[in-house]
Design a protein around this motif. Structure first.
Motif: not given
Ligand code: ZN
Length: 531
Positions: A167-175
């Motif tokens: 939920t924190a890294a979301g869809h496009y976070g690095d990981a």
């Protein structure tokens, strides 16, 4: 992003120094955004143990702005929905994570909030690690930062729980990395095709089992704990697996033999998260690029141990005292690497927790503990005694019932039957949830959509739907909705406490304003008044 930065610097030159101080986000971009969620942290944990805090919690209070009266506005108050609120800035009916698990009538089965059978585990072979953010129907503020920086911002989410990291890294976070008790930190093919070398090195040197050595004893004198919580061992506190005594000290080497998952219930569960976070800061050079990077941490141990032992346990108090020191270690390390005042921090929780109702009853509060199995059977008996046009129950969960009947007369009969149960404060039909003015109906509406059931109920305040020991959460009562919200960083008032009612859905819009980026796509919260 560079154009924006240049503009804000030239505007800043015209602003008097005093005004700059009161205008967070108006100056140069921070190097790093540190977003902290402590799973099951009740708001009172920040104040109750305040005289004993010397580390990160103390620094957040003395150098930051504390919102003392922040409440979630949805039910059920669980980990998945709460974290998604923090990162999307809106309620579950908008962001789509309506519970941790929900019954999907179209699929005819339960769905886990971050399950994704189209991705593969990375660093693990478990089906339970086939996880992604695909069920999150909004962008997160971390996604918007990635878009604003054309992917240059580095965004990493860490938690012992998959849903706390994804939920924190979301869809496009690095990981997003979450912990497999055997393997260490893992991810899925949504984020990477293989584990980065530094995570493999971390896992090799910091296996969860390697933390389970020596004894776990109180950080401070036992008398201090007794003064804050009462005796170490008392009724209705669950025990660590394999521990007969249920009191300090705990021999972790013995208890942890063959059970690396024990780390989740000890202060080491928070330490391994700090350790992997600092490894990420070094390996990924977080905070040293041209854009703001994100380090998002969700500490799961307070929830695991809270469920087991409840909010009055000395063990839980010790976990908070040590988490205070561990967060202090994190901030000191970031100061040393990036400079003091070079980063912003937010702190909140995904939900609170109840008191153990058996213990509250011993203290004279007329409440009761109900096992979920008993409640389901009793509700089933009440409903099967009704003369419904279309009888039958498809599913019971999340304090809602999926009925076979589409006839709203049937829904009303079931609602009235549930309200005869002594534990039930109120029940509603789906029509009443859609249209009702009752604040609790509104909270249900905030996590309501086409996948929801036809009849909803809430237990009376203080009544617990759980096992005999420990505690849980999920209701719309104050003890489950009330969480800390704190922001700390350049320009944010220090040692400031505000008592107006605010909401965790305001956190993402606040980050958007601090970073000068777009609001998450479904955001409905408002930026917090950092002044
Ligand atoms: Zn929980």
């Amino acid at each position: 992003m560079r154009i924006l930065l240049a503009l804000s610097v030239s505007v800043l030159a015209l602003v008097p120094a005093g005004a700059q101080k009161k205008n967070p986000g108006a100056g140069s971009q921070p190097k790093l955004a540190v977003s902290i969620v402590v799973d099951q942290m009740r708001a009172d944990y920040l104040t109750r143990f305040a005289p004993l805090y010397t580390g990160g919690f103390k620094r957040l209070v003395t150098e930051g702005q504390v919102f003392r009266n922040a409440h979630y506005t949805h039910t059920p108050t669980y980990t998945g929905p709460g974290h998604a609120v923090v990162y999307t800035g809106t309620d579950p009916s908008n962001h789509g994570i309506i519970a941790n698990d929900w019954y999907d009538p179209a699929l005819g089965r339960e769905v886990y909030c971050v399950e994704d059978l189209e991705v593969q585990p990375v660093g693990s072979t478990r089906d339970a690690d086939r996880r992604s953010p695909k069920n999150i129907l909004s962008t997160t503020w971390t996604d918007e930062l990635e878009w604003a920086s054309v992917g240059a911002a580095k965004v990493f989410g860490f938690s012992l729980k998959d849903r706390g990291a994804i939920t924190a890294a979301g869809h496009y976070g690095d990981a997003a990395f979450w912990m497999d008790d055997q393997q260490g930190f893992v991810t899925s093919s949504h984020y990477a095709s293989e584990l980065p070398q530094w995570i493999r090195a971390f896992n090799a040197q910091h296996a969860p089992a390697s933390y389970l050595k020596g004894t776990w004893d109180r950080l401070l004198e036992p008398s201090v704990y007794a003064a804050f919580t009462g005796p170490d061992e008392r009724p209705f506190e669950g025990k660590l697996r394999g521990s007969a005594a249920g009191s300090f000290p705990y021999d972790l080497a013995t208890l942890g033999a063959g059970n690396p998952g024990l780390i989740r219930y000890t202060p080491h569960g928070n330490q391994i998260l700090i350790d992997v976070a600092l490894a990420a800061v070094d390996a990924e050079n977080l905070g040293r690029g041209t854009h703001t990077d994100v380090l998002a941490l969700s500490f799961s141990t307070p929830d695991h141990l809270g469920h087991l032992m409840g909010p009055r346990a000395q063990e839980l108090m010790d976990v908070y005292l040590r988490l205070d020191r561990q967060l202090g270690q994190l901030f000191d390390a970031l100061d040393a690497r990036l400079g003091r005042g070079a980063y912003y921090v937010s702190l909140t929780a995904d939900h609170g927790s109840c008191d153990n109702s058996n213990q509250a009853a011993l203290d004279g509060f007329a409440v009761q503990n109900w096992s979920g199995k008993d409640l389901d059977a009793q509700f089933g008996a009440l409903i099967s005694g009704l003369d419904l046009n279309v009888p039958g129950i498809l599913h019971v969960g999340n304090d809602q019932i999926h009925l076979k009947s589409t006839d709203d007369d049937d829904w009303e009969r079931v609602r009235d039957a549930l309200m005869k149960h002594p534990a039930v404060r109120m029940a509603w039909t789906a029509d009443e949830i859609r249209n009702g003015c009752d604040p609790k109906a509104e909270m249900r509406r905030n996590a309501f959509d086409a996948r929801s059931g036809q009849v909803f109920y809430e237990l009376a305040s203080g009544h617990m739907d759980y096992g005999t020991d420990g505690c849980t959460h999920g209701s719309g009562h104050a003890y489950d909705t009330h969480v800390p919200v704190v922001f700390m960083g350049p320009g944010i008032p220090a040692n400031s406490q505000r008592w107006e009612r605010v909401h965790p859905r305001d956190i993402a819009p606040t980050w958007s304003m601090l970073l000068g980026i777009a609001l998450p796509s479904s955001a409905t919260g408002d930026p917090l008044p950092l002044k």
